[in-house]
Every structure is written in C-alpha cells, then in structure tokens.
Design a protein around this motif. Structure first.
Motif, mmCIF file in Angstrom:
data_model
loop_
_atom_site.group_PDB
_atom_site.id
_atom_site.type_symbol
_atom_site.label_atom_id
_atom_site.label_comp_id
_atom_site.label_asym_id
_atom_site.label_seq_id
_atom_site.Cartn_x
_atom_site.Cartn_y
_atom_site.Cartn_z
ATOM 1 N N LEU A 8 36.397 -0.670 -2.883
ATOM 2 C CA LEU A 8 36.807 -0.169 -4.187
ATOM 3 C C LEU A 8 37.226 -1.318 -5.089
ATOM 4 N N LYS A 64 41.439 12.968 -12.199
ATOM 5 C CA LYS A 64 40.276 13.247 -11.358
ATOM 6 C C LYS A 64 38.971 12.932 -12.080
ATOM 7 N N SER A 201 42.686 8.738 -9.582
ATOM 8 C CA SER A 201 41.504 9.567 -9.341
ATOM 9 C C SER A 201 41.389 10.040 -7.893
ATOM 10 N N THR A 202 42.122 9.419 -6.974
ATOM 11 C CA THR A 202 42.031 9.803 -5.565
ATOM 12 C C THR A 202 43.067 10.860 -5.176
ATOM 13 N N ASP A 204 45.097 14.000 -4.088
ATOM 14 C CA ASP A 204 44.781 15.256 -3.402
ATOM 15 C C ASP A 204 45.492 16.383 -4.158
ATOM 16 N N LYS A 229 46.342 3.259 -1.854
ATOM 17 C CA LYS A 229 45.127 3.876 -1.311
ATOM 18 C C LYS A 229 45.069 3.637 0.195
ATOM 19 N N LYS A 231 43.584 5.148 3.987
ATOM 20 C CA LYS A 231 42.647 6.020 4.670
ATOM 21 C C LYS A 231 43.154 6.291 6.089
#
Length: 304
Positions: A8, A64, A201-202, A204, A229, A231
């Motif tokens: 990213l 989003k 934008s990520t 949830d 960010k 994961k």
C-alpha cells in the motif's frame, strides 16, 4: 515462509475522527464527564482550524469512497443522559454541529431520573441522528446468545415504533467479543466500539473506532491519531489469560499495550510479529492496543 502483505502507498492524507461524549457538567461522574467550558474550547479549535463537523455516516461514506477526510469530524453521545440535553445540546445547537445520540432505551422508557425522556429525545432529533445503544445497557459478553438478541430486538421495536430509522448500534461500555459481534452483524449497517483509532478507507463498518473525550482533553492531540493498518490482528485468550498477540504491520517494530500490564516494543520479521505475554487478565474489561507513533489499532478483551 511468510510474505509481507504491504504494497500500500503511504498516504499523505490524515484520517477522519469520530469523537465520543457521555455526560456534560456532571462532576459526580468524572470518568465520563466533559465540562462544557472544555467542550467550547474543543469546538472553537475545530472552527478556527478549518475542520468540518458531519454526521458519522457521511464521514464513513466519504472515507470508504477514498476521499480525503483529514478535516472531517463526527460526534457521538452515548447513553442519552439528561445532562446532554440540559448542558451539551445547547452548545451543539449554537455551533450548528450535527451529532448522533445513542439511546439507552430502558432509561428513557422507564423514566429513570438521570436520562432523557422521549419528548426531549424527539426535540434533539431535529438536530441530530437517533440510534440504538441497547435496551437494558447490559454487559453483552455476559449474556447468552438469546439474551443478546432479545435485548437488542426490544430496543429496536421501541425505537422504530417512535419512527426512528435505526441502522446503527454502539456497544454498551464498549464491551464485545467475536461472539457478540457475530450476533449483531446482521441487525445493523454500522456498529461502533470505544477503541481509539482514525477513520480511513479501510475502516470496518461493523467495528468502527471512536475516541472518547472526557476530562480536560486537548482535541488537537486526538486529531493526530491515525488508523494503524494491521492484517490478521489476533489476540488468543484461554482461561482469562492472554497467551498470544500477533499480526502483520508495515514496520520493523510495534508497540503493544495490555491493560494493567503496560507497553512493550515487539520486533517484527517481514512485517509479522508475535508476542507471548501469558498475562492473566486483572479487570473485566481490557484493551489490547497496537501503536506506532500516532497510528493505533485496538481490540477489546473481556473476562469470561
């Protein structure tokens, strides 16, 4: 072999923020109270520094869509305390700032003295959004699946009978786990926690972070918070002991916090980290926080 997932770009944009309040000018409950003099200072800072206050749904939609939400702020008020109506609401009206009020339904429906009545809620609904904060304000992780469904449906039935369009839920006390989240997922478009973090934008939409503003908080410092960010952020808990925390982050090291244990720097390998604290939970409600500079991601962990 572990393969790092981060391809990213490093965005120059900042994140949007959702700020959370509870009580106003109610010093007997300092843990959840905000002095209106502090509130005015916070609003003045936003006004003078070019921030725009929007409904949280607009903020989430724009984030989003990949828009720059650096200067967007949204406000939530949990529990529908009477002190919001008496002390906070006039200031929101004066600044023409929208808000979302998450209603503790039983408190209003049974006329508990510390909470807004339905007439007051109807009045503030002309200026802000009305959403669901449960019926009985329970500790959800202590309830059975059926009890969670029953409490939530009772709240929804009452709110919708009063013609409120409900699509959002805020966890009472900010408490939840994977089981609670799974039960509530089909019932709401937006679900909000009380974990710190920015909006990008990520985000949830079923696990949206909110930053609580209580006491004499300098809002400028909270506006610097960004979403970290991560994961596969996992917290493994067995017998009320945090055995393992792991995930992928785009840094060579990450700072990890556990309630009552504190902070610890953990090195990563190709972005992956593992931490084995083997820490017995000291409180019912606990947070595990990952942090790198102003970037934060967090999870709630409750005793079983």
């Amino acid at each position: 072999m572990r393969i790092i997932f981060f391809l990213l770009p490093l965005f120059l944009w900042g994140d949007g923020h959702i700020f959370l309040y509870h009580r106003f000018d109610d010093p007997k409950h300092s843990y959840t109270n905000t002095d209106t003099k502090v509130l005015i200072r916070q609003f003045e800072y936003l006004k003078k520094n070019g921030y725009k206050v929007v409904n949280s749904k607009e903020l989430l939609k724009r984030a989003k869509n990949g828009e720059n939400v650096d200067k967007l702020v949204a406000f939530h008020i949990d529990d529908s305390f009477k002190s919001f109506y008496q002390n906070g609401f006039p200031i929101f009206k004066k600044y023409n700032y929208p808000f979302t009020l998450f209603v503790y339904v039983e408190g209003s429906d049974r006329h508990f003295g510390d909470f807004m009545n339905w007439k007051q809620i109807r009045e503030v609904s002309k200026y802000g959004d009305i959403q669901c904060h449960s019926y009985s304000h329970p500790h959800l992780t202590k309830l059975t699946d059926l009890e969670i469904i029953s409490d939530t449906q009772k709240a929804l039935d009452i709110l919708r009978s009063k013609a409120y369009k409900i699509d959002s839920y805020a966890y009472p006390y900010g408490e939840y786990n994977d089981r609670v989240k799974k039960i509530l997922l089909p019932l709401f478009k937006y679900i909000y926690n009380q974990n710190e973090g920015g909006i990008d934008s990520t985000v949830d939409l079923k696990d949206v972070p909110r930053i609580a503003l209580t006491g004499d908080v300098k809002i400028a410092s909270r506006l610097k918070i960004k979403n970290l960010k991560v994961k596969d952020f996992k917290v493994i808990v067995k017998n009320n002991t945090i055995n393992k925390i792991s995930g992928y982050v785009p840094y060579k090291k990450i700072e990890v916090y556990i309630t009552k244990l504190g902070w610890k720097w953990i090195k990563t390998k190709n972005g992956y980290f593992e931490y084995y604290p083997n820490f017995k939970l000291k409180k019912f409600r606990n947070r595990v926080i990952l942090k790198y500079n102003n970037e934060i991601s967090a999870k709630m962990v409750t005793k079983i």
